[in-house]
Design a protein around this motif. Structure first.
Motif, short mmCIF file in Angstrom:
data_model
loop_
_atom_site.label_atom_id
_atom_site.label_comp_id
_atom_site.label_asym_id
_atom_site.label_seq_id
_atom_site.Cartn_x
_atom_site.Cartn_y
_atom_site.Cartn_z
N ARG A 32 35.30 -48.08 38.09
CA ARG A 32 34.53 -46.85 37.87
C ARG A 32 33.39 -47.07 36.88
N VAL A 33 33.53 -48.07 36.03
CA VAL A 33 32.52 -48.34 35.01
C VAL A 33 31.28 -48.95 35.66
N GLY A 34 30.11 -48.40 35.37
CA GLY A 34 28.88 -48.91 35.93
C GLY A 34 28.40 -48.17 37.16
N THR A 35 29.09 -47.11 37.56
CA THR A 35 28.69 -46.38 38.77
C THR A 35 27.54 -45.41 38.52
N ALA A 36 27.23 -45.11 37.26
CA ALA A 36 26.17 -44.14 36.98
C ALA A 36 24.83 -44.79 36.67
N GLY A 37 24.84 -46.02 36.18
CA GLY A 37 23.57 -46.65 35.83
C GLY A 37 23.78 -47.94 35.08
N THR A 38 22.66 -48.60 34.75
CA THR A 38 22.67 -49.89 34.07
C THR A 38 21.67 -49.84 32.91
N PRO A 39 21.99 -50.44 31.77
CA PRO A 39 21.08 -50.38 30.62
C PRO A 39 19.67 -50.87 30.94
N GLU A 40 18.69 -50.19 30.32
CA GLU A 40 17.29 -50.55 30.47
C GLU A 40 16.71 -51.17 29.21
N ASP A 41 17.51 -51.28 28.15
CA ASP A 41 16.99 -51.90 26.93
C ASP A 41 18.07 -52.77 26.30
N LYS A 42 17.63 -53.62 25.39
CA LYS A 42 18.51 -54.62 24.80
C LYS A 42 19.63 -54.00 23.99
N ALA A 43 19.36 -52.90 23.29
CA ALA A 43 20.39 -52.25 22.48
C ALA A 43 21.51 -51.71 23.35
N ALA A 44 21.15 -51.03 24.45
CA ALA A 44 22.17 -50.49 25.35
C ALA A 44 22.98 -51.61 25.99
N ALA A 45 22.31 -52.72 26.34
CA ALA A 45 23.03 -53.86 26.91
C ALA A 45 23.96 -54.49 25.87
N ASN A 46 23.54 -54.49 24.62
CA ASN A 46 24.38 -55.02 23.55
C ASN A 46 25.65 -54.18 23.42
N ALA A 47 25.49 -52.86 23.50
CA ALA A 47 26.66 -51.98 23.42
C ALA A 47 27.56 -52.16 24.63
N TRP A 48 26.96 -52.29 25.81
CA TRP A 48 27.73 -52.43 27.06
C TRP A 48 28.62 -53.67 27.01
N SER A 49 28.05 -54.78 26.58
CA SER A 49 28.79 -56.03 26.57
C SER A 49 29.77 -56.14 25.40
N SER A 50 29.57 -55.32 24.36
CA SER A 50 30.41 -55.40 23.17
C SER A 50 31.61 -54.45 23.21
N ALA A 51 31.51 -53.36 23.93
CA ALA A 51 32.60 -52.38 23.96
C ALA A 51 33.83 -52.96 24.65
N GLU A 52 34.95 -52.96 23.96
CA GLU A 52 36.18 -53.53 24.52
C GLU A 52 36.87 -52.58 25.50
N LYS A 53 36.74 -51.29 25.26
CA LYS A 53 37.34 -50.27 26.11
C LYS A 53 36.31 -49.18 26.39
#
Length: 408
Positions: free
Chosen positions: A102-123
């Motif tokens: 279900r994760v990732g069905t709404a969209g994908t990060p457009e900037d480096k900060a959002a991508a950093n959060a996406w890859s860092s969040a454990e849950k």
């Protein structure tokens, strides 16, 4: 813990050096060429796929990058955090693995900060809304610390559900996060995000929404507290009849930076959107940024869209940037337009009220509240609306007190 592999759009693998759809050619290599079509911006869940952020990029040039550096490309604590949830039947909340489909069905990060959060969040904090009766849930976060932290929330309104989700943020924070919002066919969802952080808090948030057939999303961003707060909502009207209403209210006081970059993508026939953000600024160094992008694609005949931003300047030494953008790729639309205005406090209104026996303080209060309450009243929750009006009054009073002390 296993994790989903980072994903990238074709640009990230076939066009090295591309930043948000703009290559380094006629700009002399500085990466300043604007994206010609908003949907072509580079997206990825891998922060390493993005070039270093310099502050010259189109999506960072109005942000205080130096104050955000730890969240953009630093190490982040992605562990689950404590939250308080008040829910009604039909609304559930739980932590799920970030590899959940279900994760990732709404969209994908457009900037480096959002991508950093996406890859860092454990849950991922998953909020599911279902059932025949209207439901509501309030999720409060007040115990985050001042260490750089990542977050990820997924809000899923199932088919034909009706619900309201309130995300209330208070206390200390140094947070960057993604919020995914999925609105299934026929569902009606209201999402309210409240930024009432401590004065030194820093908060970056990217909200990604996908709206299905004949579904409606009402999205509110209310930013009052914090040192730097940047909340960027995007709404993808992906199926026929999708409807999005995006609202914002913000009050920036001395030294505060409040920013919102809004994106509405009409991608299906007979879709509708309304964007209305209103803000006030008071105190030396108060700064607000609003950028509104609307794209009406070739696949979206019959679209009806309008966006506007209004800013009220209450004192000297403030700055409000307001930039509406509209792209139309089809001539078969119902309507499309945009508007932007920034103006000073109207002395004539103040004189008129004072001439009728109303004090200067009360007159200013009435004008400011009248300006901002128009948006707050659209939330549809009387108790929440009353509390927000009280919070705005407190901001106004605090700013006036600071001005008096400065003059003294």
């Amino acid at each position: 813990m296993s994790a989903a592999a980072p994903t990238t759009t074709p640009e990230s693998t076939t066009t090295p050096g591309v930043q948000h759809g703009a290559g380094a050619h006629s700009d002399g290599g500085w990466g300043l060429v604007p994206v010609q079509t908003r949907s072509e911006r580079f997206t990825s869940t891998d922060p390493a796929a993005f070039p270093d952020v310099t502050g010259r990029e189109v999506d960072w040039k109005l942000s205080p990058v130096a104050r955000l550096r730890a969240l953009i490309d630093g190490d982040l604590d992605g562990s689950p955090y404590a939250y308080l949830a008040r829910e009604t039947p039909g609304a559930t909340v739980e932590w799920i693995d970030r590899a959940d489909p279900r994760v990732g069905t709404a969209g994908t990060p457009e900037d480096k900060a959002a991508a950093n959060a996406w890859s860092s969040a454990e849950k991922v904090l998953s909020v599911t809304l279902d059932g025949d009766e209207p439901s509501a849930i309030t999720i409060g976060r007040s115990s985050l610390d001042r260490e750089p932290r990542a977050g990820h929330t997924l809000i899923h309104a199932k088919a034909n559900s009706q619900a309201m989700v309130v995300l209330r943020n208070t206390g200390a924070a140094h947070l960057v996060e993604n919020v995914e919002i999925v609105v299934d066919e026929g569902a009606h969802l209201t999402v309210v995000t409240l930024q009432e952080w401590d004065d030194d808090a820093v908060h970056l948030a990217s909200h990604h929404a996908r709206i299905g057939r004949d579904a409606q999303l009402k999205h509110f961003v209310v930013s009052l507290g914090g040192s730097v707060v940047r909340v960027n909502p995007s709404a993808h009207l992906a199926e026929q009849g999708a409807d999005a209403e995006l609202y914002g209210v913000y009050f920036a006081d001395a030294g505060q930076h409040l920013e919102q970059q809004v994106y509405v993508h009409h991608d299906a026939p007979k879709t509708r959107s309304r964007v209305n953000y209103k803000g006030a600024l008071q105190g030396a160094g108060a700064r607000t940024v609003w950028i509104g992008d609307v794209l009406i694609a070739r696949t979206a005949p019959g679209t009806d869209s309008y966006e506007q931003n209004r800013n009220l300047v209450l004192s000297e030494g403030t700055r409000a940037d307001s930039i509406p953008n509209l792209e139309i790729e089809t001539g078969d639309i119902e309507g499309a337009g945009h508007a932007s205005a920034t103006g000073r406090f109207d002395d004539e209104h103040l004189f008129y009220l004072q001439s009728r026996g109303i004090s200067e303080h009360e007159a200013r209060r009435l004008v400011v509240l009248g300006f901002l309450v128009e948006v707050i009243q659209k939330i549809g929750d009387a108790d929440l609306q009353t509390r927000l009006v009280d919070a705005i009054e407190a901001e106004l009073a605090a700013g006036e007190a600071t001005s008096i002390e400065t003059v003294a």
